[in-house]
Design a protein around this motif. Structure first.
Motif, PDB file in Angstrom:
ATOM      1  N   ARG A 111       0.953  -1.389   0.139  1.00 55.92           N
ATOM      2  CA  ARG A 111      -0.045  -0.151   0.101  1.00 55.92           C
ATOM      3  C   ARG A 111       0.727   1.278   0.150  1.00 55.92           C
ATOM      4  NH1 ARG A 111      -2.355   2.918   4.074  1.00 55.92           N
ATOM      5  NH2 ARG A 111      -4.244   4.055   3.722  1.00 55.92           N
ATOM      6  N   LYS A 112       1.992   1.212   0.663  1.00 57.11           N
ATOM      7  CA  LYS A 112       2.618   2.484   1.044  1.00 57.11           C
ATOM      8  C   LYS A 112       3.640   2.561  -0.488  1.00 57.11           C
ATOM      9  CE  LYS A 112       1.821   3.798   5.168  1.00 57.11           C
ATOM     10  NZ  LYS A 112       2.009   5.087   5.901  1.00 57.11           N
ATOM     11  N   GLY A 113       3.632   1.254  -1.208  1.00 55.76           N
ATOM     12  CA  GLY A 113       4.581   1.254  -2.387  1.00 55.76           C
ATOM     13  C   GLY A 113       3.570   1.560  -3.775  1.00 55.76           C
ATOM     14  N   HIS A 114       2.344   1.937  -3.296  1.00 54.34           N
ATOM     15  CA  HIS A 114       1.176   2.195  -4.639  1.00 54.34           C
ATOM     16  C   HIS A 114       1.227   0.815  -5.452  1.00 54.34           C
ATOM     17  CE1 HIS A 114       0.393   6.060  -2.885  1.00 54.34           C
ATOM     18  NE2 HIS A 114       1.962   6.270  -2.770  1.00 54.34           N
ATOM     19  N   SER A 115       1.318  -0.244  -4.695  1.00 56.45           N
ATOM     20  CA  SER A 115       1.091  -1.414  -5.751  1.00 56.45           C
ATOM     21  C   SER A 115      -0.306  -1.783  -5.965  1.00 56.45           C
ATOM     22  CB  SER A 115       1.868  -2.623  -5.018  1.00 56.45           C
ATOM     23  OG  SER A 115       3.382  -2.546  -5.286  1.00 56.45           O
ATOM     24  N   ALA A 116      -0.889  -2.537  -6.943  1.00 61.35           N
ATOM     25  CA  ALA A 116      -1.743  -2.895  -7.086  1.00 61.35           C
ATOM     26  C   ALA A 116      -1.916  -4.459  -6.818  1.00 61.35           C
ATOM     27  CB  ALA A 116      -2.328  -2.884  -8.525  1.00 61.35           C
ATOM     28  N   MET A 117      -2.952  -4.722  -6.002  1.00 62.07           N
ATOM     29  CA  MET A 117      -3.129  -6.086  -5.412  1.00 62.07           C
ATOM     30  C   MET A 117      -4.552  -6.452  -5.343  1.00 62.07           C
ATOM     31  SD  MET A 117      -1.674  -7.346  -1.789  1.00 62.07           S
ATOM     32  CE  MET A 117      -0.054  -6.787  -2.092  1.00 62.07           C
TER      33      MET A 117
END
Lengths: 513, 513
Positions: B87-93
């Protein structure tokens, strides 16, 4: 003194003198405060699941809450599963979760997260300290909350500055919260129900071991009712001289059969029996539709008082509870299997052993074989989140340094919190870990069929088996500083078992099934 | 088709074809549905932190969301820390979390928990499917949510009966959510600020690698501003020919020094720089008080469009970005240390390597030495919850099977999710894990001093060191089916490194410091 010191002193004054910990930067002042209070025993885990599970095991065997020390929202997240298990088992636990300094929270620092969000759902009591002056009182209230209702999860969030800023004094312990009791008419109704044909007294919590189990046994002996309990209980006494309590099984249809003739069920320290999972076309509860369930005393109520009131109401004070005999099997020979593991355990377990059992598919033969072994306590996982056995064993061994702890576990389960092996080595705990290397999530094969799917294809197979590569538990144990042996036959298992319960410190046996 | 099949088909139609999984009973129909769709690649982890961290690494390197399959609230709890990091790295999941059948939720089954509670704080999008007919549409919306704003956490809770009951059809993919863009006057203001003395363009996200990094480099070359980024970024391109981006350090006082002369800071795809933690008497942010910060384009906005608009506004389309040279060090000799590890890595890392770096106290010399190595991508941990490197490496290797993945990590960090080693072996991933065996939480020694405590007593020492017993990483690797070597000198490290990046499959080097 600063806030952290006031909290440590408050804990010690309140009888909380063990802290299972995995600290980070936000807890540094708490660590510094622990440093100046060597009467607080600090036990490090290399993963937070080991911290919270150990606190659970410690409470089950000591009856006292331990503190945990966790680092921000992700640290609590890592410990969440074993907090869940502890909560379901009504263990008392005080989680101290370090938070950023309050003035730093307006920024989006990497570790900023929603601590109250992740903790709320598994905490009975939750508070974020407002300032250093409040920390001690918050700590005293956390202790009271943890001890209330036979054991609760209390979570105290400590912004870093409330730990390092100036405080005044520790807080004095608060009087305990009084437990709720059933009404006299409920006692009378229960006494009547237990004398009726097809009656069962379904007990939990403190009624499963020690003197209160004997009281429950007297009631059963006097009224002629069955004395029963759930399969997944936090702690039950078994073996020679223990009160005979009939436990349910895992498959719901077996429990339907076991409970077929029950017409009156009195709940005392336990909730209604429920299927572990729902399955298409299978019932959610195993109790017969025409069974009258009397919810006399919930797990959070006054179990001791209720039992004594029932003894009086049934005239059972002079009755002798049915107890288990000592019946040790011969040592088996030949290729090992779960039944033989159970036989060896039954034959060789020392008096006073504590068994933290998380053998899933191998669990039933184990429980069956050891029921009439030497007297022991049997811990299971009332929350069902796997990865409990090793941490529980750590906590039980810290609570009871004079007793042997044995932790039979599936390989799949043990992998969740294998880091606890290191803590066993570090603390020289007398724990024997038995890993059932069936090399897969065997339970899921059965569960797939249970939900109506009868073929296992490649994707499913790749999610059930833990072969390719095979886990090498002797190497995993060695990596954590724990000696180990791999066995494939009953003779080898017996030899390794003798070593495991005979020498000081931890030992691991990989049983290749 | 049932709800689970409709969801799997929806995922595949929406371009989601990798599923990192640790399923339990409540997900059995989803597993069965995966079985009939072999075009969905299923990757098993033996612990959920490995599942969610792998999905993060997969997105960072592929730009596409993976699905995760998790079991109830405790399963999500186990994966929470790496969801936080993602979330902090703005990854999609897209997290699929199995829940009890809805009609079973009125009972207190062991695994009943507050799934929405534990997931909400780390999910941008959260939904519990109401029935089997809704599952496909919910899945399509989860994909859209995960892809929105440059990458979000979408969590879909799937009650077991919504998976096994009859559904109609998969849902067709939804159009993407449009990204927000800055206003023209903001672009003009930024262009002006970047030309002023003491200007810095502080970039993040997609501006840190590939073509967009070159665009950012052109703007910097044209305006004369500094091009800067945070230390903990999800992915940054480095090495020969990569755009030169100046990264911040970990200690806040060093960053104060680095940013001393910055008077205008334009944020583009990044938030304002913030101290990792607050410390008594140290600032929460390193930027000078008189620096004007222009928040042009948040990490969740249209970074590509903004960069192009800035190129136009600054007339930078013809400018040549400053790039890093190839400057390989000689191979060092003698006893190993972090600097020499960095030199060997720099000298021997193959073109196109992906480095998932979680070496904490050893991280800075590593980053410094490898900056001018052959071209590579460098992944760090923007969420700060340790235990990211091994799972990230798994996900990166699944995303980029033709590239070498190198995961330098502290021993303390690696212990959190060491189970990922098994997944590397199972999937034959080309991952080289480098464990810095400093045998303790070295960072915490520094942090204790940082918060003003200068002596380390017994309780603190017992929480910082991971000696007694020493972790044996060669044994831990072997236990998971991964070959390994232990090295104490630079020559041995170089030899092991060559083996690690030269042969197929995973390899682990324990560097004894």
């Amino acid at each position: 003194m600063n806030g952290a010191e006031s909290l440590v002193k408050t804990f010690l004054a309140g009888g909380v003198d063990v802290c299972f910990a995995n600290p980070g930067t936000s807890e540094m002042h708490f660590v510094a405060a622990l440093d100046t209070h060597p009467d607080m025993r600090c036990v490090l885990s290399l993963f937070e699941g080991g911290v919270t599970g150990a606190a659970d095991g410690y409470h089950r065997m000591s009856g006292r809450p331990a503190a945990t020390l966790l680092h921000l929202a992700p640290g609590f997240g890592n410990g969440y599963a074993n907090v869940h298990n502890a909560r379901k088992g009504h263990s008392a636990m005080i989680n101290v979760v370090g938070e950023h300094a309050d003035y730093h929270l307006k920024y989006d620092a990497p570790l900023k997260g929603d601590i109250e969000g992740v903790t709320r759902g598994v905490s009975h009591w939750l508070r974020t300290s407002a300032d250093a002056l409040s920390v001690a009182q918050d700590g005293a209230e956390a202790i009271r909350a943890a001890r209330a209702r036979n054991g609760q999860i209390a979570t105290l969030v400590l912004p870093a500055n409330t730990a390092w800023e100036e405080a005044e004094a520790p807080a004095t312990p608060l009087p305990p919260v009084r437990l709720h009791r059933p009404r006299p008419d409920q006692i009378a109704a229960a006494a009547k129900a237990l004398r009726a044909p097809g009656a069962a007294l379904f007990v939990g919590g403190l009624a499963l071991h020690g003197e209160l189990a004997r009281v429950a046994g007297r009631i059963a002996a006097q009224t002629g009712c069955r004395l029963m309990a759930d399969l997944f209980v936090p702690r039950i006494e078994r073996g020679e001289g223990a009160v005979a309590i009939e436990c349910l099984h895992y498959p719901v249809l077996e429990n339907v059969e076991i409970l077929r003739d029950v017409r009156h069920m009195v709940l005392l320290g336990a909730g209604e029996p429920v299927a572990f999972f729902a399955y298409p076309d299978k019932p959610s509860t195993p109790t017969p539709a025409d069974c009258r369930i009397l919810d006399l005393c919930g797990p959070d109520m006054d179990i001791a008082w209720t039992l004594e009131a029932l003894v009086e109401a049934t005239g059972a004070s002079g009755a002798a509870p049915a107890t288990l005999p000592l019946d040790l099997p011969d040592l088996p020979t030949g290729p090992i299997d779960a039944v033989k593991v159970g036989q060896v355990m039954a034959a060789l377990m020392p008096e006073g052993a504590i068994v933290a059992n998380e053998a899933i598919t191998s669990g039933h033969p184990l429980a069956k074989a050891t029921r009439t072994a030497r007297r022991h306590d049997w811990l299971t996982n009332p929350g069902g989140a796997i990865g409990a056995a090793l941490p529980l064993a750590v906590g039980a061994a810290v609570a009871c340094p004079d007793r042997r702890v044995i932790a039979p576990t599936g390989d799949g389960s043990a992998m969740y919190t294998l880091q606890s092996l290191w803590t066993m080595a570090r603390e020289r705990l007398d724990v024997l870990v038995i890993v059932f290397a069936n090399r897969g999530y065997q339970i899921l094969r059965g569960e797939l069929a249970n939900v109506g799917v009868n073929s296992v294809g490649r994707n499913a197979e790749r999610m059930f088996n833990v072969e390719d590569p095979t886990l090498d538990w002797v190497a995993l144990a060695a990596g954590h500083g724990v000696e180990a042996a791999r066995v494939t036959d009953a003779e080898g298992f017996a030899e390794a078992f003798r070593r495991g319960v005979g020498e000081p410190g931890p030992y691991l046996i990989e049983v290749v099934l």
